[in-house]
Design a protein around this motif. Structure first.
Motif, PDB file in Angstrom:
ATOM      1  N   PHE A  69      62.238  42.448  61.658  1.00 41.21           N
ATOM      2  CA  PHE A  69      61.669  43.718  61.206  1.00 41.21           C
ATOM      3  C   PHE A  69      61.734  43.779  59.680  1.00 41.21           C
ATOM      4  CE2 PHE A  69      66.115  44.274  62.336  1.00 41.21           C
ATOM      5  CZ  PHE A  69      66.656  44.936  61.239  1.00 41.21           C
ATOM      6  N   ASP A  70      60.981  44.717  59.108  1.00 40.28           N
ATOM      7  CA  ASP A  70      60.866  44.833  57.648  1.00 40.28           C
ATOM      8  C   ASP A  70      61.594  46.035  57.068  1.00 40.28           C
ATOM      9  OD1 ASP A  70      58.865  42.621  57.323  1.00 40.28           O
ATOM     10  OD2 ASP A  70      57.671  43.962  58.592  1.00 40.28           O
ATOM     11  N   VAL A  71      61.725  47.108  57.860  1.00 44.44           N
ATOM     12  CA  VAL A  71      62.335  48.346  57.376  1.00 44.44           C
ATOM     13  C   VAL A  71      63.249  48.904  58.458  1.00 44.44           C
ATOM     14  CG1 VAL A  71      61.910  50.702  56.534  1.00 44.44           C
ATOM     15  CG2 VAL A  71      60.274  48.880  56.006  1.00 44.44           C
ATOM     16  N   ALA A  72      64.436  49.364  58.044  1.00 46.39           N
ATOM     17  CA  ALA A  72      65.358  50.031  58.966  1.00 46.39           C
ATOM     18  C   ALA A  72      65.615  51.447  58.472  1.00 46.39           C
ATOM     19  CB  ALA A  72      66.670  49.262  59.072  1.00 46.39           C
ATOM     20  N   VAL A  87      62.143  49.739  62.356  1.00 44.33           N
ATOM     21  CA  VAL A  87      63.105  50.109  63.396  1.00 44.33           C
ATOM     22  C   VAL A  87      63.832  51.376  62.963  1.00 44.33           C
ATOM     23  CG1 VAL A  87      63.422  47.698  64.065  1.00 44.33           C
ATOM     24  CG2 VAL A  87      65.051  48.753  62.496  1.00 44.33           C
ATOM     25  N   VAL A  88      64.209  52.172  63.941  1.00 45.47           N
ATOM     26  CA  VAL A  88      64.884  53.440  63.653  1.00 45.47           C
ATOM     27  C   VAL A  88      66.120  53.584  64.533  1.00 45.47           C
ATOM     28  CG1 VAL A  88      64.680  55.949  63.619  1.00 45.47           C
ATOM     29  CG2 VAL A  88      62.699  54.537  63.015  1.00 45.47           C
ATOM     30  N   PHE A  89      67.235  53.895  63.890  1.00 46.42           N
ATOM     31  CA  PHE A  89      68.478  54.201  64.601  1.00 46.42           C
ATOM     32  C   PHE A  89      68.532  55.716  64.770  1.00 46.42           C
ATOM     33  CE2 PHE A  89      69.244  50.353  62.128  1.00 46.42           C
ATOM     34  CZ  PHE A  89      69.844  49.500  63.046  1.00 46.42           C
ATOM     35  N   ALA A 129      59.685  59.395  57.171  1.00 46.93           N
ATOM     36  CA  ALA A 129      60.163  58.070  56.757  1.00 46.93           C
ATOM     37  C   ALA A 129      59.364  56.957  57.427  1.00 46.93           C
ATOM     38  CB  ALA A 129      61.650  57.921  57.079  1.00 46.93           C
ATOM     39  N   VAL A 130      59.091  57.114  58.713  1.00 45.21           N
ATOM     40  CA  VAL A 130      58.321  56.096  59.434  1.00 45.21           C
ATOM     41  C   VAL A 130      56.887  56.061  58.911  1.00 45.21           C
ATOM     42  CG1 VAL A 130      57.348  55.439  61.673  1.00 45.21           C
ATOM     43  CG2 VAL A 130      59.735  56.169  61.519  1.00 45.21           C
ATOM     44  N   SER A 131      56.284  57.219  58.755  1.00 43.50           N
ATOM     45  CA  SER A 131      54.891  57.293  58.294  1.00 43.50           C
ATOM     46  C   SER A 131      54.732  56.668  56.914  1.00 43.50           C
ATOM     47  CB  SER A 131      54.423  58.752  58.262  1.00 43.50           C
ATOM     48  OG  SER A 131      54.416  59.309  59.561  1.00 43.50           O
ATOM     49  N   ASP A 141      58.344  50.912  65.541  1.00 41.86           N
ATOM     50  CA  ASP A 141      58.165  49.792  66.464  1.00 41.86           C
ATOM     51  C   ASP A 141      59.313  49.672  67.463  1.00 41.86           C
ATOM     52  OD1 ASP A 141      55.707  48.235  65.278  1.00 41.86           O
ATOM     53  OD2 ASP A 141      56.957  48.792  63.572  1.00 41.86           O
ATOM     54  N   VAL A 142      60.526  49.926  67.006  1.00 35.37           N
ATOM     55  CA  VAL A 142      61.706  49.860  67.870  1.00 35.37           C
ATOM     56  C   VAL A 142      62.618  51.018  67.507  1.00 35.37           C
ATOM     57  CG1 VAL A 142      63.711  48.498  68.586  1.00 35.37           C
ATOM     58  CG2 VAL A 142      61.573  47.336  67.994  1.00 35.37           C
ATOM     59  N   VAL A 143      63.090  51.741  68.515  1.00 38.58           N
ATOM     60  CA  VAL A 143      64.004  52.862  68.299  1.00 38.58           C
ATOM     61  C   VAL A 143      65.185  52.706  69.250  1.00 38.58           C
ATOM     62  CG1 VAL A 143      64.290  55.363  68.346  1.00 38.58           C
ATOM     63  CG2 VAL A 143      62.098  54.383  67.635  1.00 38.58           C
TER      64      VAL A 143
END
Length: 227
Positions: free
Chosen positions: A111-114, A76-78, A152-154, A93-95
């Protein structure tokens, strides 16, 4: 202490008491002993000669495993605006921004990573009590507070793992799955071990790695020889 089951006891009989195994032999034996009914994780456990009360002896960071983790990470990304679009394009996956903060405040943690852009951290900081204990709070030291959300996402999707000392100087970090071939696991080990060794604080006196072992999810641990 709870008594270990028969499968564990049978596996333990294959471990030579007092022996320090090479990583090659340890990986082979750990896989042989594995009795889980799923693709178990293989994990390293370090006990380091660190005084974690000292700020400079608290290790924390992240590394991308060359052969991945074997796990599909939900990320997930803020972020807002163009950075939100970039995160989605990179495979997040979620933004979201305030809406994502509210969703997590409401109890969603699937989720696993923020990851967060710096401008979002004032809002994300409100989730500290929720994300912190689960190791999900974005942090610059692990590359999860950044403007380069694409990278970061990649990296998270490609097999990035984080490491952090607990109060007793222990670090637990996965190197892959039992289904990986031995060479892939050893390659991941080499990368992680190199990072941990190079992270030795200059203030540490005497030996640094007090103990190092490897084990599958349910299997007995195998002590590793240190070169």
């Amino acid at each position: 202490m709870a008594k270990k089951g028969k499968n564990y006891q049978d596996a333990l009989k294959q471990v030579e008491e007092g022996k320090n195994y090479s990583i090659t032999d340890a990986i082979a034996l750990a896989k042989k002993m594995d009795f889980a009914k799923f693709d178990a994780t293989i994990e390293l456990a370090y006990n380091l000669n660190l005084d974690t009360k000292q700020a400079d002896q608290q290790l924390r960071g992240a590394v991308v495993l060359p052969n991945g983790t074997g796990k599909d990470q939900t990320v997930v990304v803020f972020a807002k605006g163009d950075k939100a679009k970039a995160a989605l394009a990179a495979g997040a996956d979620v933004v979201g921004d305030d809406d994502l903060v509210e969703r997590i405040s409401g109890g969603w943690l699937d989720f696993d990573v923020a990851i967060a852009t710096p401008d979002m951290m004032a809002q994300v900081g409100r989730l500290g009590r929720v994300l912190g204990p689960k190791g999900l709070m974005p942090n610059p030291k692990t590359g999860t507070v950044t403007m380069d959300v694409e990278k970061a996402v990649s990296e998270s999707k490609a097999g990035k793992v984080t490491y952090r000392t607990d109060r007793d100087g222990n670090v637990h970090v996965p190197i892959g799955k039992v289904s990986f071939d031995d060479a892939a696991l050893i390659g991941n080990f080499d990368v992680i071990n190199d990072v941990i060794v190079k992270a030795r604080p200059s203030s540490v006196k005497g030996g640094y790695i007090k103990h190092l072992s490897v084990a599958t999810t349910f299997g007995p641990s195998l002590n590793l020889a240190q070169n």
